[in-house]
Design an enzyme around this catalytic site. Structure first.
Site, short mmCIF file in Angstrom:
data_model
loop_
_atom_site.label_atom_id
_atom_site.label_comp_id
_atom_site.label_asym_id
_atom_site.label_seq_id
_atom_site.Cartn_x
_atom_site.Cartn_y
_atom_site.Cartn_z
N HIS A 205 0.82 -1.22 0.00
CA HIS A 205 0.00 0.00 0.00
C HIS A 205 0.85 1.27 0.00
O HIS A 205 0.38 2.33 -0.40
CB HIS A 205 -0.96 0.01 1.19
N GLU A 243 6.55 4.90 13.80
CA GLU A 243 5.18 4.84 14.31
C GLU A 243 5.19 5.18 15.79
O GLU A 243 6.10 4.79 16.52
CB GLU A 243 4.59 3.45 14.09
N HIS A 267 8.23 -2.13 2.35
CA HIS A 267 8.06 -0.69 2.18
C HIS A 267 9.39 0.05 1.97
O HIS A 267 9.55 0.81 1.02
CB HIS A 267 7.36 -0.09 3.41
#
Length: 514
Positions: A205, A243, A267
């Protein structure tokens, strides 16, 4: 009221070549496995509603849910309704919803249930007749990797994977694509024994995020950047995904996987490839993939993995004003777990463009803030005529691509301090934010990726060669870590373990503070 009524003048998913023409999928349906999971509820179902609301799916588009639930079609409809109303980015419209709901179907069953897949095949055939889906169907596997083989074999056995002439069948696979090189190759073999390679869409994504794609525009559409995008001018590159949350109840997935497998293998190595790749001959899928694969094949590990990698595990601490527990105290995590929640490593790219330029990758949970960025840090000017005192506050020039949040680009350079006497130079920043520069909202990553699947447009999807090259990079590091004790602790809310800072200091550098 037709979903196509939504204003196309502000549609961010248009053909770049001609903004008057919307990228509208043809007749089709999507069958979704794993519709009861968080990903489906929070991302996939809202994205499908938004695409339908924007008029980018055909009027007869149908969505079939498959799960081990005793639901009827209307029960599934309520699940989709709630997810869309809570997570949609476009205004929720009851008339648009009613049109989408006409195409919702649900098939109950387990993945090893032959009768359930036979029923699914009947439902798909009925959709072709009643909804005009044209024999075109995508199968979205939002399920644990351990179930891939069973579902794929069922799709083959029931005939669902075989298209009729002039139609298509596609499969969508969520990461992780294996847990090492061996398992990735086994998974690829299984998938491509059922679906041809050009019908397999591996979802990352991050590659659907607008800013990641704008990295290519920044590099190749601007003469001011590309001439200095090389070892003659670049000192090093830092790629960060931080994060501020913990594992959020995902111990069953995360423990034993860890930060490197979860984020770096896919990623961050994809971001490295896009940052370092040569200009492709075109932006066709094959040309983009070829250049990315060249970079991944050229990545080299440092000789001393102990000094050039770091891993950590968050301990209790403060996340803002909230006291949070450590990883070993999280529900479902063994008190003896050696899973890392922070990973950092130094890589080199053995090409003429990047010879001698280190790429530093880091990711972690419970860090100081949520941010993903690519920082290209340039060498210092070879000569400063101002004197040491005047330039004492001057750092290194940098171009920083912010992937999330607050997508944009920042440039850091030196400027004279107004009114200073004697002359003083210090760092200033020039900031570009996509939200301020464009009136159109960036599409959510899953909107773009789902639409690309239905259009059969593959540039944003890694093929199995990229996946395997990424595991070849990470596997030796994972083996080294497995034989060298526990990860170093770091307090929640900080920027990782001291070993990561020491890794940078050995090179005379330091991590950026985003």
């Amino acid at each position: 009221m037709s979903p196509a009524r939504v204003s196309r003048g502000h549609n961010p998913l248009r053909q770049a070549a001609d903004r008057r023409l919307p990228r509208i999928a043809g007749p089709c349906s999507m069958v979704m496995f794993g519709v009861t999971g968080d990903l489906a509820r929070k991302k996939l179902l809202p994205a499908i509603y938004d695409l339908f609301n924007r008029g980018l799916l055909p009027p007869g588009f149908s969505l079939v849910g498959f799960a081990r639930r005793d639901w009827a079609d209307q029960d599934f409809g309520r699940i989709v309704y709630d997810a869309a109303k809570e997570g949609a980015r476009t205004p929720f419209d009851e008339d648009v919803w009613a049109s989408l709901a006409e195409g919702l179907r649900f098939v109950p069953g387990a993945f090893d249930d032959d009768a359930a897949f036979d029923e699914l095949a009947d439902v798909v055939r009925t959709l072709d007749q009643e909804r005009g889906t044209g024999g075109n169907h995508a199968f979205y596997l939002s399920i644990p990797p351990g179930s891939f083989q069973t579902v794929l074999q069922q799709l083959e056995r029931s005939g669902l994977s075989q298209p009729r002439p002039g139609t298509w069948r596609r499969v969508v696979i969520e990461k992780p694509f294996g847990h090492d090189l061996k398992s990735a190759r086994e998974l690829n073999s299984i998938v491509e024994s059922v679906f041809p390679p050009d019908a397999v869409f591996r979802i990352d994504h991050y590659l659907g995020k607008e800013t990641v794609q704008n990295l290519l525009a920044l590099r190749f559409a601007n003469q001011m950047f590309e001439p200095i995008w090389n070892a003659n001018y670049v000192d090093h590159v830092q790629i960060t995904m931080a994060e501020d949350i913990g594992i959020s109840g995902r111990a069953g997935y995360y423990d034993g996987i860890g930060a490197a497998r979860d984020v770096i293998q896919n990623h961050l190595l994809q971001l490295l490839a896009l940052t370092a790749m040569e200009q492709p001959n075109s932006f066709e899928a094959s040309a983009l993939r070829t250049e990315k694969e060249k970079i991944l094949a050229a990545v080299r590990l440092p000789h001393d993995l102990g000094k050039s990698t770091a891993r950590g595990q968050y301990a209790a601490g403060w996340q803002g004003s909230e006291k949070v527990r450590g990883y070993l105290q999280e529900d479902g995590v063994s008190s003896s777990s050696t899973t890392e929640t922070y990973a950092a490593l130094k890589l080199e790219v053995a090409t003429r463009r990047w010879a001698g330029v280190p790429f530093y990758l880091r990711t972690g949970k419970r860090l100081g803030k949520r941010v993903t960025e690519i920082a290209v840090v340039f060498k210092r000017a070879p000569h400063l005529p101002f004197g040491d005192t005047a330039a004492r506050q001057l750092g290194q020039n940098a171009v920083v691509i912010r992937v999330q949040p607050d997508e944009g680009v920042t440039m850091r350079f030196g400027s004279k301090v107004p009114g200073s006497a004697p002359l003083t130079v210090r760092d200033v920043t020039m900031d570009f934010g996509y939200g301020n520069a464009f009136t159109e909202a960036s599409p959510e990553a899953y909107e773009r990726l789902i639409l690309d699947v239905l259009l059969g447009d593959p540039p944003l999807f890694p093929r199995h060669e990229e996946v395997e090259l990424s595991w070849q990079i990470l596997d030796p590091i994972e083996r080294y870590w497995a034989s060298h004790g526990r990860p170093s602790p770091y307090e929640a809310g900080t920027w990782g373990p001291s070993t990561a800072d020491a890794m940078m200091r050995r090179d005379g550098r330091e991590w950026r503070m985003p």
